[in-house]
Every structure is written in C-alpha cells, then in structure tokens.
Design an enzyme around this catalytic site. Structure first.
Site, PDB file in Angstrom:
ATOM      1  N   SER A 114    -109.939   4.802 -49.369  1.00 48.14           N
ATOM      2  CA  SER A 114    -110.642   5.626 -50.364  1.00 48.14           C
ATOM      3  C   SER A 114    -111.907   6.309 -49.825  1.00 48.14           C
ATOM      4  O   SER A 114    -112.128   7.487 -50.124  1.00 48.14           O
ATOM      5  CB  SER A 114    -110.986   4.794 -51.605  1.00 48.14           C
ATOM      6  OG  SER A 114    -109.802   4.425 -52.252  1.00 48.14           O
TER       7      SER A 114
ATOM      8  N   THR B 146    -109.543  -1.547 -56.918  1.00 47.34           N
ATOM      9  CA  THR B 146    -108.244  -1.887 -56.367  1.00 47.34           C
ATOM     10  C   THR B 146    -107.942  -3.365 -56.642  1.00 47.34           C
ATOM     11  O   THR B 146    -108.723  -4.067 -57.290  1.00 47.34           O
ATOM     12  CB  THR B 146    -108.167  -1.485 -54.872  1.00 47.34           C
ATOM     13  OG1 THR B 146    -106.830  -1.683 -54.424  1.00 47.34           O
ATOM     14  CG2 THR B 146    -109.106  -2.283 -53.995  1.00 47.34           C
TER      15      THR B 146
ATOM     16  N   LYS C 127    -108.351  -4.696 -61.155  1.00 49.49           N
ATOM     17  CA  LYS C 127    -108.074  -3.636 -62.135  1.00 49.49           C
ATOM     18  C   LYS C 127    -108.098  -4.138 -63.588  1.00 49.49           C
ATOM     19  O   LYS C 127    -108.449  -3.392 -64.485  1.00 49.49           O
ATOM     20  CB  LYS C 127    -106.719  -2.975 -61.825  1.00 49.49           C
ATOM     21  CG  LYS C 127    -106.734  -2.144 -60.551  1.00 49.49           C
ATOM     22  CD  LYS C 127    -105.403  -1.445 -60.336  1.00 49.49           C
ATOM     23  CE  LYS C 127    -105.358  -0.737 -58.997  1.00 49.49           C
ATOM     24  NZ  LYS C 127    -104.115   0.002 -58.792  1.00 49.49           N
TER      25      LYS C 127
ATOM     26  N   ASN D 136    -108.338   1.956 -62.690  1.00 50.77           N
ATOM     27  CA  ASN D 136    -108.600   2.160 -61.258  1.00 50.77           C
ATOM     28  C   ASN D 136    -109.752   3.137 -61.012  1.00 50.77           C
ATOM     29  O   ASN D 136    -110.127   3.366 -59.866  1.00 50.77           O
ATOM     30  CB  ASN D 136    -107.332   2.608 -60.506  1.00 50.77           C
ATOM     31  CG  ASN D 136    -106.982   4.058 -60.747  1.00 50.77           C
ATOM     32  OD1 ASN D 136    -107.479   4.676 -61.690  1.00 50.77           O
ATOM     33  ND2 ASN D 136    -106.120   4.621 -59.923  1.00 50.77           N
TER      34      ASN D 136
ATOM     35  N   GLY E  87     -94.756  -4.480 -61.349  1.00 50.39           N
ATOM     36  CA  GLY E  87     -96.126  -4.969 -61.214  1.00 50.39           C
ATOM     37  C   GLY E  87     -97.110  -3.937 -61.756  1.00 50.39           C
ATOM     38  O   GLY E  87     -96.749  -3.073 -62.559  1.00 50.39           O
TER      39      GLY E  87
ATOM     40  N   ASN F 103     -86.344  -5.618 -61.883  1.00 49.55           N
ATOM     41  CA  ASN F 103     -87.360  -6.486 -61.289  1.00 49.55           C
ATOM     42  C   ASN F 103     -86.827  -7.896 -61.123  1.00 49.55           C
ATOM     43  O   ASN F 103     -85.927  -8.327 -61.841  1.00 49.55           O
ATOM     44  CB  ASN F 103     -88.611  -6.509 -62.178  1.00 49.55           C
ATOM     45  CG  ASN F 103     -89.818  -7.073 -61.444  1.00 49.55           C
ATOM     46  OD1 ASN F 103     -90.006  -6.787 -60.250  1.00 49.55           O
ATOM     47  ND2 ASN F 103     -90.631  -7.866 -62.123  1.00 49.55           N
TER      48      ASN F 103
HETATM   49  P1  NDP Z   1     -97.941  -6.165 -57.779  1.00 46.70           P
HETATM   50  O1  NDP Z   1     -98.318  -7.326 -56.956  1.00 46.70           O
HETATM   51  O2  NDP Z   1     -98.576  -5.961 -59.106  1.00 46.70           O
HETATM   52  O3  NDP Z   1     -96.330  -6.184 -58.028  1.00 46.70           O
HETATM   53  C1  NDP Z   1     -95.465  -6.506 -56.967  1.00 46.70           C
HETATM   54  C2  NDP Z   1     -94.022  -6.220 -57.356  1.00 46.70           C
HETATM   55  O4  NDP Z   1     -93.191  -6.543 -56.225  1.00 46.70           O
HETATM   56  C3  NDP Z   1     -93.506  -7.047 -58.528  1.00 46.70           C
HETATM   57  O5  NDP Z   1     -92.549  -6.333 -59.231  1.00 46.70           O
HETATM   58  C4  NDP Z   1     -92.862  -8.252 -57.810  1.00 46.70           C
HETATM   59  O6  NDP Z   1     -91.819  -8.866 -58.554  1.00 46.70           O
HETATM   60  C5  NDP Z   1     -92.256  -7.550 -56.612  1.00 46.70           C
HETATM   61  N1  NDP Z   1     -92.045  -8.495 -55.517  1.00 46.70           N
HETATM   62  C6  NDP Z   1     -92.983  -9.041 -54.713  1.00 46.70           C
HETATM   63  N2  NDP Z   1     -92.411  -9.883 -53.817  1.00 46.70           N
HETATM   64  C7  NDP Z   1     -91.082  -9.883 -54.087  1.00 46.70           C
HETATM   65  C8  NDP Z   1     -89.963 -10.524 -53.528  1.00 46.70           C
HETATM   66  N3  NDP Z   1     -90.081 -11.383 -52.491  1.00 46.70           N
HETATM   67  N4  NDP Z   1     -88.737 -10.264 -54.023  1.00 46.70           N
HETATM   68  C9  NDP Z   1     -88.586  -9.400 -55.065  1.00 46.70           C
HETATM   69  N5  NDP Z   1     -89.616  -8.740 -55.645  1.00 46.70           N
HETATM   70  C10 NDP Z   1     -90.856  -8.979 -55.166  1.00 46.70           C
HETATM   71  O7  NDP Z   1     -98.156  -4.892 -56.835  1.00 46.70           O
HETATM   72  P2  NDP Z   1     -98.477  -3.390 -57.280  1.00 46.70           P
HETATM   73  O8  NDP Z   1     -97.603  -3.055 -58.420  1.00 46.70           O
HETATM   74  O9  NDP Z   1     -99.932  -3.202 -57.408  1.00 46.70           O
HETATM   75  O10 NDP Z   1     -98.025  -2.587 -55.961  1.00 46.70           O
HETATM   76  C11 NDP Z   1     -96.646  -2.396 -55.665  1.00 46.70           C
HETATM   77  C12 NDP Z   1     -96.507  -1.482 -54.453  1.00 46.70           C
HETATM   78  O11 NDP Z   1     -97.017  -0.188 -54.766  1.00 46.70           O
HETATM   79  C13 NDP Z   1     -97.259  -1.946 -53.215  1.00 46.70           C
HETATM   80  O12 NDP Z   1     -96.477  -1.647 -52.083  1.00 46.70           O
HETATM   81  C14 NDP Z   1     -98.503  -1.094 -53.201  1.00 46.70           C
HETATM   82  O13 NDP Z   1     -98.992  -0.914 -51.896  1.00 46.70           O
HETATM   83  C15 NDP Z   1     -97.957   0.205 -53.774  1.00 46.70           C
HETATM   84  N6  NDP Z   1     -98.984   1.024 -54.432  1.00 46.70           N
HETATM   85  C16 NDP Z   1     -99.177   2.281 -53.941  1.00 46.70           C
HETATM   86  C17 NDP Z   1    -100.090   3.122 -54.525  1.00 46.70           C
HETATM   87  C18 NDP Z   1    -100.263   4.489 -53.954  1.00 46.70           C
HETATM   88  O14 NDP Z   1    -101.206   5.175 -54.384  1.00 46.70           O
HETATM   89  N7  NDP Z   1     -99.412   4.929 -53.050  1.00 46.70           N
HETATM   90  C19 NDP Z   1    -100.883   2.711 -55.691  1.00 46.70           C
HETATM   91  C20 NDP Z   1    -100.573   1.362 -56.156  1.00 46.70           C
HETATM   92  C21 NDP Z   1     -99.664   0.558 -55.532  1.00 46.70           C
HETATM   93  P3  NDP Z   1     -92.175 -10.012 -59.647  1.00 46.70           P
HETATM   94  O15 NDP Z   1     -92.728  -9.280 -60.832  1.00 46.70           O
HETATM   95  O16 NDP Z   1     -90.881 -10.660 -59.926  1.00 46.70           O
HETATM   96  O17 NDP Z   1     -93.189 -10.919 -58.999  1.00 46.70           O
END
Ligand code: NDP
Length: 303
Positions: A24, A68, A72, A93, A139, A162
C-alpha cells in the site's frame, strides 16, 4: 482540520498484523506522485488493539488509513459511519476522518475490495454480461466482492463454493437480506452456495471463475475437477504474483482458459478508490499497475 492542501504532507497509514509485506505505501505514493501531492504513508503493526493504535494515529494528525488482515472487523466496529458496501461486507478496509459542521470529527468506513475487483474485471474485458459466475472461497474477500458483483454486473447466476459451506450460505443470505430491506431488487436467475464436491457434477457450467481462497499463497489448488474449468472463458485469482501467474491461473491456462489473470489489478483498483475517498482524485490505475508489476519483479530478482 484534515489536510487537503497538496503542498502540506497528508498523513496516511495501513494497519495490520503482519503489515511489513504491504504494498500500500508504494501504491499510494505512486498515486500521490500522479496528483502532485505530498504524502506520508506508514505501515503500523497492530500488536494489541486496533482502536488504540488508530486513535493514536488520528490524534497525531492522521487523515485516513487502510486496514488489512486481521483488523478489518475491528475497523468496522471502530468507525461512526459505514458505507453500504462496508455494512454488507461487515469489514472496513478504508477509513477517512471527516468533520461535521460544528467541527466534531467522525470516522467513515468503506470497503473498496468489491469495486476494486469490478474495475479490474472491466479492464480485463471479463465477459460479465449474462455470465454464470463461480466464486471459490467464502472468506473476507468474498464478503467484500459479492455485493458489487450482484449489483453492478448483469450476471445470470452466482455460485459460491467453499470448504465450509455455511460461510458461503451466510454471505448470500446477509447480502440478499440487506438489499431486500433497502428495496433493491437483484436481477439474477440463480444464487447458490455449495461444497467443492457438489461442483463435480456441474461440469463446464461456469463462464467466469474467481479464486478467492487463500490457497495460492501455498501453491495449492481448490479441490475442483478439471471439468469445472473446462467451460470457463475467464479465470481470475485474487492472489497476485510478480509475473501475474499463480498456481491457479497456470492450471486454468493448461486446461485451455487463455484469459487467466492474477489480482494485482484488484489491489491497485481498491487502493485507487481509497485514494479517491481521501482526496477526490482518481488515479490512473493502469500506470500504477505497470509500476507495481515492475516493483514486484525487482523484489523477486533481488531475492
Ligand atoms: P480469508 O482467510 O478470510 O478466507 C480464506 C478462504 O480460503 C476461505 O474461504 C477458506 O475456506 C479458504 N481456504 C483456506 N485454506 C483452505 C484449504 N486448505 N482448503 C480449502 N479452502 C481453504 O482470506 P481472504 O478472503 O481475506 O483472502 C482470500 C484471498 O484473496 C487471498 O489469497 C488474498 O491474498 C486475496 N485477496 C486479494 C485482494 C486483492 O486486492 N487482490 C484483496 C483481498 C484478498 P474456509 O472458509 O472453509 O476456511
């Protein structure tokens, strides 16, 4: 008063834990350079309470901040006013310090993730009109992007798959309830929450697939079959890398989806909306995106 004069240094920051990796400061300095504005933008590690860190920052002259992971939700609770999209997402955010007519300061919280993604999908000519869209993951990021997709894109259907299906269902329920209460009708044929296993019989039923799981960080793929990719015309991973390719986009490309992109454009897009909220200036996203790609390449080369 908050600083708006371009020649006075505006004080901004990003709060998180960890926060050292955050891009950022570089993105916002690039925007400020475009506008001709002086900016200080620091990274603040929230070791204990977001509220006390934020109050300290604003009382020292802070004008606004980004938030971040994992702060949040705390930021959501901290602000006095929320935009609709922050309210639905249950996550903030971006915060701006504003002043009422009597001079009292108050904090406005926004969530720019959804609009940031949407602007990038438009930039990349994503075929959203009439699309059957599949989001993998439920997520915080999915919570932020679903409201925008439901209201701005003319989708045919939206499916969230999911590992924990109840989280996907909860996002759909809270989002649609919010719009129902506001009497905003969503012109969409189908909304569905399901597991990855449920997708096995869906074949090539999706035109656009978004990976919003955090799996790419560990070079892992969502547990979906190759057939799920097969009908897609466009694939997007919210995760980003220096060369724009992730394990997920590589997989999609190998299966014939040429239009496969990473999320760096979303990152710059959501930052541009924060910047606009603070200063009213709309940065040139393409220029900053090009700059950020080269910054990431330099970093990778230096390792
Ligand atoms: P969260 O931690 O809130 O959510 C993670 C998600 O991944 C959940 O749906 C979780 O499933 C799933 N997950 C994690 N591990 C596993 C696994 N081993 N098997 C199956 N599913 C899994 O993360 P965010 O939502 O904040 O971020 C998600 C992605 O988006 C990240 O890669 C982040 O870097 C990216 N991102 C990019 C942004 C951008 O501006 N480009 C902005 C925000 C995020 P469960 O619910 O079942 O735990």
């Amino acid at each position: 008063m908050a600083v708006v004069d371009k020649n006075e240094t505006a004080m901004l920051a990003v709060f998180g834990n960890p926060v050292e990796h955050s891009l950022s400061p570089i993105i916002h300095q690039h925007f400020a350079h475009q506008e001709g504005r002086k900016l200080s933008y620091e990274k603040i590690l929230v070791a204990k309470s977001f509220e006390s860190s934020a109050l300290e920052f604003f009382s020292a002259g802070g004008l606004g901040c980004n938030i971040t992971v994992p702060c949040k939700l705390d930021a959501y609770a901290f602000v006095s006013e929320l935009t609709d999209r922050a309210q639905i997402a249950h996550a903030v955010n971006t915060i701006k310090l504003k002043y009422a007519d009597d001079g009292t300061g108050f904090y406005v919280g926004d969530n720019t993730d959804g609009e940031g993604l949407f602007s990038d999908l438009v930039r990349l000519d994503c075929p959203l009109d009439g699309a059957r869209i599949l989001i993998l993951g439920a997520g915080g990021a999915t919570r932020g992007i679903v409201p925008t997709l439901l209201t701005k894109a003319k989708l045919k259907s939206l499916t969230i798959a999911n590992r924990t299906v109840s989280k996907a269902q909860d996002i759909l329920t809270t989002t649609t309830d919010f719009y129902r209460k506001k009497n905003i009708s969503l012109d969409l044929h189908e909304l569905k929450a399901c597991s990855y296993e449920d997708l096995a019989t869906a074949g090539g039923a999706f035109d656009v697939i978004l990976n919003a799981t955090s799996l790419s960080l560990n070079h892992e793929l969502p547990a979906i079959t190759d057939e799920v990719y097969s009908g897609a015309r466009f694939v997007y991973d919210l995760f980003y890398t220096q060369d724009g390719s992730t394990v997920f986009t590589q997989k999609a490309k190998a299966l014939g989806v040429a239009a496969s992109y990473d999320g760096l454009g979303m990152l710059v897009g959501q930052a541009a909306l924060s910047y606009k909220m603070w200063f009213g200036f709309t940065p040139d996203i393409a220029k900053t995106l090009e700059h950020m790609r080269s910054v990431l390449k330099q970093r990778a080369a230096a390792k």
